[in-house]
Design a protein around this motif. Structure first.
Motif, short mmCIF file in Angstrom:
data_model
loop_
_atom_site.label_atom_id
_atom_site.label_comp_id
_atom_site.label_asym_id
_atom_site.label_seq_id
_atom_site.Cartn_x
_atom_site.Cartn_y
_atom_site.Cartn_z
N GLY A 1 0.85 -1.21 -0.07
CA GLY A 1 0.02 -0.11 -0.10
C GLY A 1 0.62 1.39 0.02
N ILE A 2 1.74 1.15 0.96
CA ILE A 2 2.79 2.58 0.89
C ILE A 2 3.59 2.45 -0.52
N LEU A 3 3.70 1.56 -1.13
CA LEU A 3 4.42 1.45 -2.48
C LEU A 3 3.72 2.16 -3.11
N LEU A 4 2.30 1.60 -3.50
CA LEU A 4 1.37 2.19 -4.47
C LEU A 4 1.27 3.54 -4.30
N ASP A 5 1.14 3.94 -2.75
CA ASP A 5 0.71 5.48 -2.80
C ASP A 5 1.86 6.46 -3.40
N GLY A 6 3.36 5.91 -2.67
CA GLY A 6 4.34 6.70 -3.38
C GLY A 6 4.32 6.64 -4.81
N LEU A 7 4.33 5.47 -5.62
CA LEU A 7 4.38 5.47 -6.99
C LEU A 7 3.04 6.27 -7.91
N CYS A 8 1.95 6.50 -7.15
CA CYS A 8 1.14 7.53 -7.37
C CYS A 8 1.46 8.74 -7.41
N LYS A 9 1.81 9.18 -6.24
CA LYS A 9 2.14 10.45 -5.80
C LYS A 9 3.57 10.97 -6.62
N ASN A 10 4.18 10.29 -7.26
CA ASN A 10 5.31 10.52 -8.08
C ASN A 10 5.08 10.39 -9.37
N GLY A 11 3.92 10.24 -9.68
CA GLY A 11 3.64 10.25 -11.27
C GLY A 11 3.74 8.81 -11.82
N HIS A 12 3.96 7.88 -11.22
CA HIS A 12 4.48 6.60 -12.10
C HIS A 12 3.09 5.52 -11.83
N ILE A 13 2.04 6.06 -12.68
CA ILE A 13 0.72 5.31 -12.62
C ILE A 13 0.77 4.10 -13.23
N SER A 14 1.50 3.73 -14.19
CA SER A 14 1.71 2.52 -15.06
C SER A 14 2.52 1.48 -14.09
N GLU A 15 3.61 2.05 -13.45
CA GLU A 15 4.20 1.11 -12.46
C GLU A 15 3.26 0.57 -11.24
N ALA A 16 2.52 1.67 -10.69
CA ALA A 16 1.51 1.32 -9.74
C ALA A 16 0.37 0.34 -10.27
N LEU A 17 -0.10 0.49 -11.29
CA LEU A 17 -0.91 -0.57 -11.65
C LEU A 17 -0.35 -1.73 -11.95
N SER A 18 0.89 -1.83 -12.48
CA SER A 18 1.63 -3.18 -12.61
C SER A 18 1.73 -3.78 -11.31
N LEU A 19 2.21 -3.19 -10.40
CA LEU A 19 2.51 -3.57 -8.80
C LEU A 19 0.98 -4.05 -8.30
N PHE A 20 -0.05 -3.22 -8.60
CA PHE A 20 -1.40 -3.57 -8.22
C PHE A 20 -1.84 -5.23 -8.89
N HIS A 21 -1.40 -5.38 -10.08
CA HIS A 21 -1.67 -6.73 -10.63
C HIS A 21 -0.88 -7.98 -10.02
N VAL A 22 0.37 -7.56 -9.69
CA VAL A 22 1.24 -8.32 -9.08
C VAL A 22 0.65 -8.80 -7.69
N MET A 23 0.14 -7.87 -7.04
CA MET A 23 -0.41 -8.10 -5.81
C MET A 23 -1.74 -9.05 -5.95
N GLU A 24 -2.56 -8.71 -6.85
CA GLU A 24 -3.86 -9.20 -7.22
C GLU A 24 -3.35 -11.05 -7.41
N SER A 25 -2.34 -11.14 -8.43
CA SER A 25 -2.06 -12.42 -8.68
C SER A 25 -1.14 -13.17 -7.48
N ASN A 26 -0.79 -12.37 -6.59
CA ASN A 26 -0.23 -13.07 -5.40
C ASN A 26 -1.20 -13.30 -4.23
N SER A 27 -2.57 -12.74 -4.52
CA SER A 27 -3.35 -12.84 -3.83
C SER A 27 -3.37 -12.24 -2.29
#
Length: 173
Positions: A14-40
């Motif tokens: 969650g902290i990583l996602l927040d940091g990525l979003c705040k720094n404009g790295h939306i595509s990386e945040a989405l990729s991390l989000f999908h990794v989280m989903e795939s890892n349940s």
């Protein structure tokens, strides 16, 4: 992180996602989000989606109808009908018109929470805009119609919505 032997929990992600979003790295945040989903990994998906969604406009990106509909569906699934309706109104205000999928999503959300009158008002609006209900929502509306003791005003909204048969007669009365 895991390659370095560090075990991450949902709070770390969650902290990583927040940091990525705040720094404009939306595509990386989405990729991390999908990794989280795939890892349940279980974190509050809706809060994460809200954060990603709210950061879109600050980064000069405009959500499309699919993005809005996905958020509305998430709100509805969590029983947050006020938030769903608020976003539904905001979407059009922001120049993104709802489509039939958007309408059917929010209508199903209202019906699922037994807010039938509000759902049928949305059905009426949807029909006025030239859209029609999907099969799932049609059967839900028929169930509402078959319920005894309905408010007469609600019955009128239902009758406007229900399709006519080949003879011009109301199919369900």
């Amino acid at each position: 992180m895991q390659a370095a032997g560090i075990i991450s929990d949902s709070q770390t992600y969650g902290i990583l996602l927040d940091g990525l979003c705040k720094n404009g790295h939306i595509s990386e945040a989405l990729s991390l989000f999908h990794v989280m989903e795939s890892n349940s990994l279980h974190l509050d998906i809706l809060d994460t989606a809200r954060a990603l969604f709210s950061n879109l406009s600050s980064k000069g990106l405009q959500p499309d109808v699919k993005t809005y509909t996905t958020m509305i569906q998430g709100f509805c699934e969590e029983g947050l009908l006020h938030d769903a309706k608020e976003l539904f109104v905001k979407m059009e205000h922001n120049g993104c018109l709802p489509n039939d999928v958007t309408y059917n999503t929010i209508i199903r959300g209202f019906i699922g929470q037994h807010k039938c009158y509000e759902a049928l008002i949305l059905v009426e609006e949807m029909v006025q805009r030239g859209f029609s209900a999907n099969a799932s929502n049609s059967s839900l509306v028929i169930d509402i119609l078959s319920t005894k003791g309905q408010d007469p005003a609600l019955q009128e909204v239902i009758k406007k919505y229900m399709p006519k048969d080949s003879h011009g007669m109301q199919e369900i009365e």
